[in-house]
Enzyme design. Structure first.
Site, PDB file in Angstrom:
ATOM      1  CG  ASP A   1      -1.826  -1.190   1.318  1.00  0.00           C
ATOM      2  OD1 ASP A   1      -2.091  -1.805   0.267  1.00  0.00           O
ATOM      3  OD2 ASP A   1      -2.258  -1.535   2.424  1.00  0.00           O
TER       4      ASP A   1
ATOM      5  NE  ARG B   1     -17.717  -5.289 -23.271  1.00  0.00           N
ATOM      6  CZ  ARG B   1     -17.538  -6.601 -23.377  1.00  0.00           C
ATOM      7  NH1 ARG B   1     -16.355  -7.140 -23.123  1.00  0.00           N
ATOM      8  NH2 ARG B   1     -18.534  -7.380 -23.745  1.00  0.00           N
TER       9      ARG B   1
HETATM   10  O1  F6P Z   1      -2.394  -4.039   3.390  1.00  0.00           O
HETATM   11  C1  F6P Z   1      -2.251  -4.836   2.265  1.00  0.00           C
HETATM   12  C2  F6P Z   1      -3.573  -5.259   1.727  1.00  0.00           C
HETATM   13  O2  F6P Z   1      -3.358  -6.037   0.572  1.00  0.00           O
HETATM   14  C3  F6P Z   1      -4.560  -4.128   1.441  1.00  0.00           C
HETATM   15  O3  F6P Z   1      -4.268  -3.456   0.252  1.00  0.00           O
HETATM   16  C4  F6P Z   1      -5.855  -4.873   1.435  1.00  0.00           C
HETATM   17  O4  F6P Z   1      -6.949  -4.043   1.738  1.00  0.00           O
HETATM   18  C5  F6P Z   1      -5.656  -5.898   2.509  1.00  0.00           C
HETATM   19  O5  F6P Z   1      -4.262  -6.066   2.656  1.00  0.00           O
HETATM   20  C6  F6P Z   1      -6.288  -7.234   2.209  1.00  0.00           C
HETATM   21  O6  F6P Z   1      -6.121  -8.048   3.306  1.00  0.00           O
HETATM   22  P1  F6P Z   1      -6.361  -9.609   3.328  1.00  0.00           P
HETATM   23  O7  F6P Z   1      -5.163 -10.258   2.722  1.00  0.00           O
HETATM   24  O8  F6P Z   1      -6.491  -9.932   4.768  1.00  0.00           O
HETATM   25  O9  F6P Z   1      -7.587  -9.899   2.521  1.00  0.00           O
END
Ligand code: F6P
Length: 348
Positions: A129, A164
């Site tokens: 992120d 699209r």
């Molecule tokens: O923090 C990393 C991340 O991939 C975020 O971008 C996402 O919202 C979250 O983790 C998803 O988490 P999980 O792997 O628990 O579904």
């Protein structure tokens, strides 16, 4: 002097974790330290589960995605007796120092343990992120951006063939770093992120203007944390209906579908959705991430060697420095307006 060093990976996995483990372990082993891996993030210290990390265990892991140590979103502060168990097991395992590799949650626990118990921990900033403060970039982010960019490139050709609108939902939690960077790299026509929420009406206007100019397809990149925002001022967050995790996070996902419906209804253009999901976290790290992760791992080992606990390896410009762990988790690093302006210059 630290003689037995633990390494832990916590939170969502990301490409480059193994490169950090390899670098931190290797430099520590060369110094004559014993190195062990803590299994599955903070859960491993709550349960007292460690594995040896010698030269054999760290061979060949540099290009491998995921983490050889496993990971969880365990928060010892939310487990009955969790913190006491962490401190007890740390002592019983004969550990002198810990390298915690994680994002805001994992490092938040590390910072708190250090502040409250003088816990000998150093941090390494990890997350696709890129939302951690006190470092310019986290490792894992470049790989995620590359994966999204390739997906956007591929969606261009099919969007073009069918006239699209393609909505691409990317991760990023409450920041839009992945969306902005992959959208710029992939030439997205509209990018929607939580920090600078343009309205659905504005997005449709950009798409319609583009179509009036003779383009009959559009690519819209939306960050999972974007709240559907309307000209009326109404905002709607789209989340999954599951319980909060131990750090109090909602599970995001679904905004792509909701946005696509709005766009199709308002513009009349056929619209499809692609949710990139965990593909963004999978597979081998890019060369850039391998290098960053390696430099971070060496720095973490040096911080342990110098007993500079409570610090985190950090990228400042092109240099690897160190910053207080507490600064890294004090607030989310959001996308500044000047980055969104770069993206915006190519809307429509
Ligand atoms: O923090 C990393 C991340 O991939 C975020 O971008 C996402 O919202 C979250 O983790 C998803 O988490 P999980 O792997 O628990 O579904």
């Amino acid at each position: 002097m630290a003689t037995r060093v633990g390494i832990l990976t916590g939170g969502g996995d990301c490409p480059g974790l193994n490169a950090v483990i390899r670098a931190a372990a290797r430099r520590s082993l060369v110094r004559g330290y014993e190195v062990v891996g803590v299994r599955e993030g903070w859960r491993g210290l709550v349960d007292g589960r460690v594995v040896p990390l010698g030269p054999r265990e760290i061979t060949g892991i540099l290009p491998r995605g995921g983490t050889i140590l496993g990971t969880t979103r365990t928060n010892p502060y939310k487990v009955d007796g969790g913190v006491d168990a962490v401190l007890r097991n740390f002592g019983e395992q004969g550990l002198d120092a810990l390298v915690a590799i994680g994002g805001e949650d994992t490092l938040g626990v590390a910072a708190r343990l250090h502040a409250e118990h003088d816990f000998p921990v150093v941090g390494v900033p990890k997350t696709i992120d890129n939302d951690l403060s006190a470092t310019d970039y986290t490792f894992g982010f470049d790989t995620a951006v590359s994966i999204c960019t390739e997906a956007i490139d591929r969606l261009h050709t099919t969007a073009e063939s069918h006239n699209r609108v393609m909505v691409v939902e990317v991760m990023g939690r409450h920041t839009g770093w992945i969306a902005v960077m992959s959208g710029i790299a992939g030439g997205a026509d509209v990018i929607m992120i939580p920090e600078h929420p343009i309205t659905v009406e504005e997005a449709c206007k950009e798409i319609q203007a583009r179509h009036r100019r003779g383009k009959d397809f559009s690519i819209v990149v939306v960050s999972e944390g974007y709240r559907l925002t309307f000209a009326s001022g109404e905002q709607r967050e789209v989340t999954q209906e599951v319980p909060l995790d131990q750090f109090g996070h909602v599970r995001l996902g679904g905004i792509g579908e909701a946005l696509a419906q709005e766009i199709e209804e308002r513009t009349g253009f056929e619209t499809r959705v692609t949710v990139l999901g965990h593909v963004q976290r999978g597979g081998s790290p890019t060369a850039r991430d391998r290098i960053l992760a390696t430099r971070f791992g060496l720095k973490a080992a040096d911080l342990v060697h110098e007993e500079r606990f409570g610090r985190m390896a950090s990228l400042q410009g092109n240099e690897i420095e160190d910053m207080p762990l507490a600064d890294a988790v004090a607030e989310l690093k959001t996308v500044p307006p000047h980055w969104y302006d770069v993206a915006r210059a190519f809307f429509g």
